[in-house]
Each structure stands twice: as C-alpha cells, then as structure tokens.
Design a protein around this motif. Sequence first.
Motif, mmCIF file in Angstrom:
data_model
loop_
_atom_site.group_PDB
_atom_site.id
_atom_site.type_symbol
_atom_site.label_atom_id
_atom_site.label_comp_id
_atom_site.label_asym_id
_atom_site.label_seq_id
_atom_site.Cartn_x
_atom_site.Cartn_y
_atom_site.Cartn_z
ATOM 1 N N HIS A 5 0.840 -1.201 0.000
ATOM 2 C CA HIS A 5 0.000 0.000 0.000
ATOM 3 C C HIS A 5 0.874 1.251 0.000
ATOM 4 N N VAL A 6 0.486 2.221 -0.822
ATOM 5 C CA VAL A 6 1.179 3.511 -0.861
ATOM 6 C C VAL A 6 0.162 4.585 -0.499
ATOM 7 N N GLU A 7 0.479 5.357 0.543
ATOM 8 C CA GLU A 7 -0.426 6.420 0.989
ATOM 9 C C GLU A 7 -0.454 7.562 -0.027
ATOM 10 N N GLY A 8 -1.587 8.260 -0.042
ATOM 11 C CA GLY A 8 -1.722 9.419 -0.925
ATOM 12 C C GLY A 8 -3.160 9.894 -0.867
ATOM 13 N N ASN A 9 -3.561 10.662 -1.875
ATOM 14 C CA ASN A 9 -4.936 11.146 -1.953
ATOM 15 C C ASN A 9 -5.814 10.027 -2.486
ATOM 16 N N ASN A 10 -6.911 9.774 -1.795
ATOM 17 C CA ASN A 10 -7.808 8.699 -2.198
ATOM 18 C C ASN A 10 -8.607 9.121 -3.427
ATOM 19 N N LYS A 11 -8.394 8.408 -4.530
ATOM 20 C CA LYS A 11 -9.130 8.670 -5.775
ATOM 21 C C LYS A 11 -9.997 7.462 -6.108
ATOM 22 N N GLY A 12 -10.379 6.692 -5.101
ATOM 23 C CA GLY A 12 -11.063 5.427 -5.331
ATOM 24 C C GLY A 12 -10.007 4.321 -5.387
ATOM 25 N N ASP A 13 -10.458 3.093 -5.592
ATOM 26 C CA ASP A 13 -9.512 1.972 -5.641
ATOM 27 C C ASP A 13 -8.591 2.090 -6.845
ATOM 28 N N VAL A 14 -7.300 2.081 -6.598
ATOM 29 C CA VAL A 14 -6.308 2.083 -7.670
ATOM 30 C C VAL A 14 -5.353 0.932 -7.384
ATOM 31 N N VAL A 15 -5.294 -0.023 -8.321
ATOM 32 C CA VAL A 15 -4.461 -1.211 -8.130
ATOM 33 C C VAL A 15 -3.538 -1.371 -9.337
ATOM 34 N N LEU A 16 -2.251 -1.514 -9.048
ATOM 35 C CA LEU A 16 -1.246 -1.689 -10.095
ATOM 36 C C LEU A 16 -0.675 -3.101 -10.013
ATOM 37 N N ARG A 29 4.512 3.654 -11.407
ATOM 38 C CA ARG A 29 4.547 3.915 -9.960
ATOM 39 C C ARG A 29 5.023 5.334 -9.682
ATOM 40 N N MET A 30 6.061 5.768 -10.369
ATOM 41 C CA MET A 30 6.592 7.121 -10.148
ATOM 42 C C MET A 30 5.549 8.177 -10.512
ATOM 43 N N LEU A 31 4.784 7.932 -11.572
ATOM 44 C CA LEU A 31 3.726 8.861 -11.980
ATOM 45 C C LEU A 31 2.649 8.939 -10.896
ATOM 46 N N LEU A 32 2.219 7.786 -10.389
ATOM 47 C CA LEU A 32 1.194 7.779 -9.332
ATOM 48 C C LEU A 32 1.695 8.524 -8.099
ATOM 49 N N GLU A 33 2.967 8.329 -7.769
ATOM 50 C CA GLU A 33 3.520 8.991 -6.592
ATOM 51 C C GLU A 33 3.678 10.491 -6.822
ATOM 52 N N GLU A 34 4.066 10.858 -8.030
ATOM 53 C CA GLU A 34 4.166 12.284 -8.373
ATOM 54 C C GLU A 34 2.790 12.949 -8.267
ATOM 55 N N MET A 35 1.736 12.212 -8.657
ATOM 56 C CA MET A 35 0.366 12.729 -8.584
ATOM 57 C C MET A 35 -0.209 12.598 -7.168
ATOM 58 N N GLU A 36 0.569 11.990 -6.258
ATOM 59 C CA GLU A 36 0.158 11.795 -4.865
ATOM 60 C C GLU A 36 -1.142 11.014 -4.744
ATOM 61 N N VAL A 37 -1.266 9.962 -5.556
ATOM 62 C CA VAL A 37 -2.454 9.100 -5.540
ATOM 63 C C VAL A 37 -2.203 7.935 -4.590
ATOM 64 N N GLU A 38 -3.205 7.618 -3.783
ATOM 65 C CA GLU A 38 -3.143 6.426 -2.936
ATOM 66 C C GLU A 38 -3.391 5.208 -3.822
ATOM 67 N N TYR A 39 -2.556 4.185 -3.689
ATOM 68 C CA TYR A 39 -2.751 2.993 -4.519
ATOM 69 C C TYR A 39 -2.134 1.760 -3.860
ATOM 70 N N ASP A 40 -2.532 0.602 -4.387
ATOM 71 C CA ASP A 40 -1.950 -0.674 -3.986
ATOM 72 C C ASP A 40 -1.237 -1.252 -5.197
ATOM 73 N N TYR A 41 -0.162 -1.970 -4.956
ATOM 74 C CA TYR A 41 0.526 -2.624 -6.073
ATOM 75 C C TYR A 41 1.032 -3.987 -5.643
ATOM 76 N N ILE A 42 1.251 -4.821 -6.650
ATOM 77 C CA ILE A 42 1.812 -6.139 -6.392
ATOM 78 C C ILE A 42 2.747 -6.495 -7.532
ATOM 79 N N TYR A 43 3.900 -7.045 -7.183
ATOM 80 C CA TYR A 43 4.856 -7.520 -8.186
ATOM 81 C C TYR A 43 4.541 -8.978 -8.467
ATOM 82 N N VAL A 44 3.912 -9.229 -9.610
ATOM 83 C CA VAL A 44 3.432 -10.563 -9.952
ATOM 84 C C VAL A 44 4.592 -11.552 -10.086
ATOM 85 N N ASP A 45 5.741 -11.077 -10.574
ATOM 86 C CA ASP A 45 6.877 -11.987 -10.786
ATOM 87 C C ASP A 45 7.498 -12.485 -9.476
#
Length: 92
Positions: A5-16, A29-45
């Motif tokens: 989980h990455v904290e930021g402004n809640n724009k609804g569910d954002v999953v990478l 990821r860098m774009l989402l962080e630059e935009m300060e968006v809250e999101y979740d991510y997972i490295y599938v590999d």
Amino acid sequence: MPMQHVEGNNKGDVVLYALSTCGWCKKTRMLLEEMEVEYDYIYVDLLEGDERQEIIEQVKEWNPKLSFPTLIIKNEECIVGFNEDKVRENLE
C-alpha cells in the motif's frame, strides 16, 4: 507477498499489477507517486504457486494478454502499459 500500500490522496480503488524488473511499471509507480495518488501494487513476478496463479487470473480478467503494467482504476477502467495521459485523465 500481498498487495503493498502507498499512501496518498484517495481517488477510489487504484491497483497496479507490475513486474519488479519492468521499467514501464516503475514509471507508472513514479507517476502515481508524483500525482500523490493512494494505490496498492503487487509484483506478480515475485509471487509463487497458488498465490501467483490467483493474481494472474485476476490480471487476465482485465488484460487477457497478461502484459505489464496493468492499472485498474475504481474497478472500472483498465490501463495497460504506461500511458501518462490516460492515467492523468482518470485520476486528476
């Protein structure tokens, strides 16, 4: 390895869904962080066994080609690949 989980402004569910070795995934990821968006991510590999298979099936529902990054916004919009304009359009 569950979702990170990455904290930021809640724009609804954002999953990478991303790969740890993918440059375009990192740019997304860098774009989402630059935009300060809250999101979740997972490295599938980095997943193994059943957990990996389960996540792959989730990605395929949105992106049958199973390419990365796959970004799901509010469970409605799917952006495949790095597409700054589309990300901004959906999250600003």
